[in-house]
Scaffold this active site. Structure first.
Site, mmCIF file in Angstrom:
data_model
loop_
_atom_site.group_PDB
_atom_site.id
_atom_site.type_symbol
_atom_site.label_atom_id
_atom_site.label_comp_id
_atom_site.label_asym_id
_atom_site.label_seq_id
_atom_site.Cartn_x
_atom_site.Cartn_y
_atom_site.Cartn_z
ATOM 1 N N ARG A 5 17.775 -18.960 -2.234
ATOM 2 C CA ARG A 5 16.561 -18.429 -1.596
ATOM 3 C C ARG A 5 16.262 -19.133 -0.273
ATOM 4 O O ARG A 5 15.683 -18.520 0.626
ATOM 5 C CB ARG A 5 15.371 -18.581 -2.534
ATOM 6 C CG ARG A 5 15.409 -17.532 -3.616
ATOM 7 C CD ARG A 5 14.180 -17.576 -4.469
ATOM 8 N NE ARG A 5 14.110 -16.359 -5.263
ATOM 9 C CZ ARG A 5 13.358 -16.223 -6.339
ATOM 10 N NH1 ARG A 5 12.593 -17.224 -6.736
ATOM 11 N NH2 ARG A 5 13.347 -15.091 -6.996
ATOM 12 N N LYS A 38 14.697 -5.150 -22.443
ATOM 13 C CA LYS A 38 13.599 -4.373 -23.012
ATOM 14 C C LYS A 38 13.286 -3.068 -22.287
ATOM 15 O O LYS A 38 13.223 -3.030 -21.065
ATOM 16 C CB LYS A 38 12.315 -5.216 -22.996
ATOM 17 C CG LYS A 38 12.377 -6.414 -23.911
ATOM 18 C CD LYS A 38 10.972 -6.908 -24.170
ATOM 19 C CE LYS A 38 10.837 -8.388 -23.963
ATOM 20 N NZ LYS A 38 9.718 -8.763 -23.151
ATOM 21 N N GLY A 50 16.818 -10.047 -11.600
ATOM 22 C CA GLY A 50 17.328 -11.411 -11.523
ATOM 23 C C GLY A 50 18.591 -11.619 -12.337
ATOM 24 O O GLY A 50 19.564 -12.218 -11.860
ATOM 25 N N GLY A 81 10.605 -8.456 -10.191
ATOM 26 C CA GLY A 81 9.409 -7.664 -10.474
ATOM 27 C C GLY A 81 8.965 -6.837 -9.286
ATOM 28 O O GLY A 81 8.578 -5.674 -9.430
#
Ligand code: ADP
Ligand code: MG
Length: 402
Positions: A39, A203, A355, A378
Site C-alpha cells: 500500500r 459468505k 482482499g 469493501g
C-alpha cells in the site's frame, strides 16, 4: 464517466502549496515493522508527482482499529520510516496529528517536503466525522487530495468532513483513486461483452448487494467458494456438511430468479473437492454436484474448473471477487489457481476486487497479469453495488456536504 466532475492531478495547481493527502497506510505490521509495504508503494507515484510539482505534503491515514485512543501498537511511526526509504527523502513524523506546531512545521518544510501525521483514529473525532476536528485538519493545508480508495466508503473527518473547507479547484483524486474509478466505473455500466463475473469466497451475506447489482449486467455469473453451497441448497442439492448460510438460502434463490429474469446465465459447481475436515492433507473429487453426508466441499472439482475456465477465456471483461476454494491450503487451491490463470491468460480487461482474491493472485504470481487489482475490498464492492462513496462524492464539483 465516473471521473466527471472530479479533478485529477493533471489540473491541480500545487506549486508552493501545502497539500493534505489522505493516504491508505493501513498496512500489516509485525514486530513494530511494516510487514507488507504494497500500500505504501501504491501511493508513491502520487506523492512523487506532487513533490516534483513543488508541493509540501501532509499525509494523513489510519492504521488498524485503535478505538479513538493513542496506542503504541497502532502508531504510524514505523510506516514513516519505511516511507522515507521508498521516497528517498526525509519524512517528518508528527506525533500529534493536530495543532499549531504541526501546521507551522508543515509550512516550514522545503518544497517537496513530506510530513506524516500520527494515526488519525487515535482521535475518536476522526471516525465520528467531528466538524471541529475536520476543520482543524483542513487548516493544515491549502489543497486536498484523496488517494485512499480503501476508506472512500467511510464518511470520516479525513475522507469527508474536512473536504468542504477546500474550494472546488483545490480538491482532487490522487492517481490511485483515479485509476480505481477508471477501471471500476465501467463495471457498473456497460463494459465490453461478454462480461463475466466470478464470485466466490466465504459468505453470500457479504456479497448480496454486488450479486444483485451485477445480475442483468453480466452475461455470465460464475459462482464458487463456500458461497456456492448456499446456492446449491437453494436448488435442493444436498451438500453434506459444507458451509451453508441457512438464513440466506432464500436470498440465493431470489438472486437466481433475478438473474434468470434479466438474462444473466448463472453457473454453479457440478463437482467438488471434498474432505471430512478443512485440515485434511488431501481432498477427493466427487464426480457429482451432490456431496455425501459427513463430507464438506473445500474447492471446485475438475469438471467445474473446465467449464469455468472455458467461459472466462472467451470473456472481454472479467470481474473477480472471492476465491473458488480454501486456496490457503494447497489441497484446495487448484480451483482458484486455475481460474486466476485462465483470467490472466485471456484477452479480457480483468479486475480483481477483494482482499483475499488479490492475495491469491499474488500468491500464484499472477497479480501483474490482471488489468487492475483494486486496493479497496469493501469500498470496491460498495462502489459496484452502485452506491456513491462519500470520499468520492466529496471530491465532485457541486457536491452538497451533509
Ligand atoms: P475476498 O476477500 O476476495 O472478498 P472473501 O473474504 O469473501 O474473499 O473469502 C475468502 C475466504 O473464503 C478465504 O479465506 C477462503 O479460504 C474462504 N473459502 C473459499 N471457499 C471456501 C469453502 N469451500 N469453504 C470454506 N471457506 C472457503
Ligand atoms: Mg476477505
Amino acid at each position: 464517466m465516473e471521473l466527471t466532475g472530479i479533478r485529477t492531478l493533471d489540473t491541480l495547481d500545487v506549486t508552493d502549496r501545502v497539500v493534505f493527502v489522505r493516504v491508505d497506510f493501513n498496512v500489516p505490521m509485525a514486530d513494530g515493522r511494516v510487514a507488507d509495504d504494497t500500500r505504501l508503494r501504491a501511493t508513491v507515484p502520487t506523492l512523487k508527482r506532487l513533490r516534483d510539482a513543488g508541493a509540501r505534503l501532509v499525509l494523513g491515514s489510519h492504521l488498524g482499529r485503535p478505538k479513538g485512543k493513542p496506542s503504541e501498537e497502532y502508531s504510524l511511526a514505523p510506516v514513516g520510516s519505511r516511507l522515507a526509504e521508498l521516497l528517498g527523502t526525509e519524512v517528518l513524523f508528527a506525533e500529534e496529528a493536530l495543532g499549531e506546531s504541526v501546521g507551522r512545521a508543515a509550512r516550514d518544510m522545503p518544497l517537496g517536503g513530506v510530513c506524516l501525521l500520527e494515526n488519525l483514529r487515535f482521535h475518536k473525532e476522526e471516525e465520528g466525522n467531528d466538524a471541529s476536528f475536520a476543520m482543524a485538519l483542513a487548516q493544515l493545508a491549502d489543497v486536498y487530495v484523496n488517494d485512499a480508495f480503501g476508506t472512500a466508503h467511510r464518511a470520516h473527518a479525513s475522507t469527508y468532513g474536512m473536504v468542504r473547507h477546500f474550494e472546488e479547484d483545490r480538491r482532487a483524486a490522487g492517481l490511485l483513486v483515479s485509476r480505481e474509478l477508471a477501471f471500476l466505473g465501467p463495471l457498473r455500466g456497460q463494459p465490453k461483452r461478454p462480461y463475466v463475473g466470478v464470485l466466490g469466497g466465504s459468505k453470500v451475506s457479504d456479497k448480496i448487494g454486488v450479486l444483485e447489482a451485477l445480475c442483468g449486467r453480466l452475461d455470465t455469473l460464475i459462482v464458487g467458494g463456500a458461497m456456492a453451497y448456499t446456492f446449491l441448497r437453494a436448488q435442493g442439492v444436498e451438500v453434506g456438511s459444507s458451509r451453508v448460510e441457512a438464513e440466506h438460502i432464500e436470498t440465493a434463490a431470489r438472486i437466481l430468479r433475478t438473474a434468470s429474469a434479466r438474462q444473466t446465465k448463472v453457473l454453479l459447481p457440478v463437482d467438488h473437492i471434498v474432505a471430512t475436515s478443512i485440515d485434511a492433507p488431501t481432498g477427493q473429487p466427487t464426480e457429482t454436484e451432490t456431496i455425501a453426508p459427513g463430507w464438506a466441499g473445500f474447492d471446485i472439482g475438475p469438471k467445474t474448473i473446465a467449464r469455468y475456465t472455458e467461459v472466462v477465456s472467451k470473456a472481454a471483461t472479467v470481474f473477480w471477487n472471492g476465491p473458488m476454494g480454501v486456496f490457503e491450503h494447497p489441497p484446495f487451491a487448484t480451483g482458484t489457481r486455475s481460474l486466476a490463470e485462465a483470467i490472466a491468460e485471456s484477452n479480457s480487461t480483468s479486475v480483481i476486487g477483494g482482499g483475499d482474491s488479490a492475495a491469491a493472485a499474488q500468491q500464484f504470481g499472477l497479480a501483474d497479469r490482471f488489468s487492475h487489482v483494486s486496493t479497496g475490498g469493501g469500498a470496491s464492492l460498495e462502489f459496484l453495488e452502485g452506491r456513491e462513496l462519500p470520499g468520492i462524492s466529496a471530491l465532485r464539483a457541486g457536491h452538497r456536504f451533509l
